[in-house]
Design an enzyme around this catalytic site. Structure first.
Site, short mmCIF file in Angstrom:
data_model
loop_
_atom_site.label_atom_id
_atom_site.label_comp_id
_atom_site.label_asym_id
_atom_site.label_seq_id
_atom_site.Cartn_x
_atom_site.Cartn_y
_atom_site.Cartn_z
N ASN A 237 -31.76 -58.15 29.80
CA ASN A 237 -31.83 -56.73 30.61
C ASN A 237 -32.59 -55.86 31.62
O ASN A 237 -31.77 -55.08 32.31
CB ASN A 237 -30.39 -56.55 30.02
CG ASN A 237 -28.99 -57.31 29.56
OD1 ASN A 237 -28.48 -57.43 30.67
ND2 ASN A 237 -27.69 -56.60 28.44
N GLY A 286 -24.75 -48.86 35.25
CA GLY A 286 -23.34 -48.73 33.61
C GLY A 286 -22.95 -49.66 33.32
O GLY A 286 -23.82 -50.25 32.75
N CYS A 289 -24.19 -52.51 28.95
CA CYS A 289 -25.21 -53.43 28.29
C CYS A 289 -26.85 -53.24 28.46
O CYS A 289 -27.63 -52.67 27.75
CB CYS A 289 -24.61 -54.72 29.18
SG CYS A 289 -23.41 -55.68 28.16
#
Length: 460
Positions: A237, A286, A289
């Site tokens: 991520n 946004g 996660c």
């Protein structure tokens, strides 16, 4: 195929999708949640979150999928128990593990109580599905053990596994059934063997599906230690967030030199070392996660005295993108006082009703604080946004949002927004008919021809 009894603690976004998909491929699944109203709603077939395909999947899996508030019962009856509860940002950005810890301790107590009645043939495999920082597998193991000791002071048979999720909201069902990879971390081989058997229908793509052809013949199955599996989730991520911030940095430079970032992104994305995905410039990232996971990774780094300069820059660029929207509005409207501004899209991305860390909320607050009146459109997240921002007027037709607006901002690229008729939009808006394309999804030439004042991000 070996059928398993599976428990999933937490019937939220990750837990519900996980449970429904495992039931779909042939396992018996019980989703447990402490929220009695949510459990009752799910038991009646109503899904409380918006996710394409999920409600249909839950309905089809009724014979194998059940819902309950009984955690001890799920521990007693399960071969594999997933922990899928929230890990919201805590102080300093670190992940708040209080819910995970409470579940782990309760699992230990329930496991010890169940052992009094009947010894298990195999250890219970406790799976961390929640996004948790490095070291959480050992933390969960400790709390399960402590919970068991509160009951009888003895040992109970269990294994802890890390199995991070890589679900994209809006396509979570697809991502669960046809994943890019399955990552498992454990210290005991028997736990990994159990998880391999559990996921066999997905790994081998042997379950019934309406998709034809299938995306692939087999799914990569990555096994490693607990810490590495936990790190894989955060690293993935953080990299994607950094990639978005990178193209936004390039967009800022493109505006200065007169280049078009959409062409730049196409050109560099064709390099297979870079790839085309996550190179869309605009108002930034946004959701539930990226902000949380990047913050948690930065917090972990600082625990060890390391300054994560690249991650800090990633966040800084993303925060700047929200302010860039306001600057574009101010440049052409001069003042926002007395103006009407339409926000087209409120959810943080299309095909979800999720408003967590949604750019729309910050933009709406900033615009409102500068004296403008804000009206927002979203096909599914409107009611939630209205509850969070009392000063935001919410409508459910994009053209109603545009009526009388001096400016509009494309925030979420819903199909209804992508397919806007620029001439109709211009006919409804007030001068200067400013359109700030926060996702670079509209045709600048068509907008200008219709009489709109088009402003994109990094488009020269």
């Amino acid at each position: 195929m070996e059928e398993f009894n599976v428990g999933v603690v937490g019937a939220g976004y990750v837990g519900l999708v996980t449970g429904a998909c495992l039931a779909h491929v042939g396992h018996r699944v019980r989703c447990v949640d402490k929220n009695e109203a949510r459990v009752a709603e799910l038991a009646e077939g109503r899904v409380p979150i918006y996710e394409p395909g999920l409600e249909e999947l839950v309905a089809r899996g009724r014979k194998r999928l059940s819902f309950s508030t009984d955690l001890p019962g799920a521990v007693r009856d399960s071969d594999v128990l997933f922990i899928a509860v929230d890990t919201p940002p805590g102080e300093g950005g670190s992940a708040d593990l209080s819910s995970v810890g409470a579940v782990a301790r309760s699992v230990g107590r329930a496991l010890a109580e169940a052992e009094r009645e009947r010894a298990r043939e195999k250890p219970l495999v406790v799976v961390n599905k929640s996004t948790v920082p490095v070291g959480s597998g050992d933390y969960v193991s400790m709390l399960v053990r402590e919970g068991a000791q509160e009951v009888d002071g003895g040992n109970v048979p269990y294994r802890v596994v890390s199995n991070p999720e890589f679900l994209r909201e809006g396509s979570a069902v697809y991502d669960s059934l046809f994943p890019d990879r399955i990552v498992l971390g454990a210290e005991k081989r028997d736990a990994l063997d159990t998880m391999r058997a559990l996921y066999q229908p997905i790994v081998e793509q042997s379950f019934p599906t309406q998709l034809d052809p299938r995306p692939r013949d087999a799914v990569p199955f990555v096994t490693t230690d607990l810490a590495s599996a936990e790190m894989i989730k955060y690293a993935a991520n953080a990299f994607l967030a950094t990639k978005i911030s990178f193209i936004n940095e390039m967009a800022a430079l493109c505006e200065l030199v007169g280049a078009d970032v959409t062409n730049v992104a196409t050109g560099i994305g064709l390099d297979d070392r870079i790839g085309a995905r996550f190179l869309n410039a605009g108002i930034g990232w946004g959701g539930s996660c990226f902000p949380k996971d990047v913050a948690a990774l930065r917090a972990v780094a600082r625990e060890y005295g390391h300054e994560p300069a690249l991650l800090d820059a990633t966040v800084s660029v993303n925060e700047r993108q929200r302010k860039a929207v306001i600057q574009k509005l101010q440049r052409d409207l001069r003042t926002l006082k007395g103006k009407r501004v339409a926000l087209l899209g409120l959810a943080f991305k299309p095909n979800t009703d999720d408003l967590r860390e949604a750019p729309s909320l910050e933009i709406a607050r900033l615009v409102n604080s500068l004296g403008a009146r804000v009206v927002g459109y979203d096909p599914v997240a409107g009611k939630g946004a209205a509850a969070m921002l009392p000063d935001l007027k919410v409508v459910f037709d994009p053209y109603e949002a545009l009526a009388g607006a001096h400016a509009a901002v494309v925030v979420t690229e819903w199909e209804e927004v992508r397919s806007l008729d620029p001439e109709k939009a211009a006919s409804l808006m007030e001068d200067p008919k400013l359109l700030v394309d926060g996702r670079n999804v509209l045709d600048p030439a068509a907008a200008l021809d219709a009489g709109l004042l088009y402003r994109g991000f990094g488009r020269g």
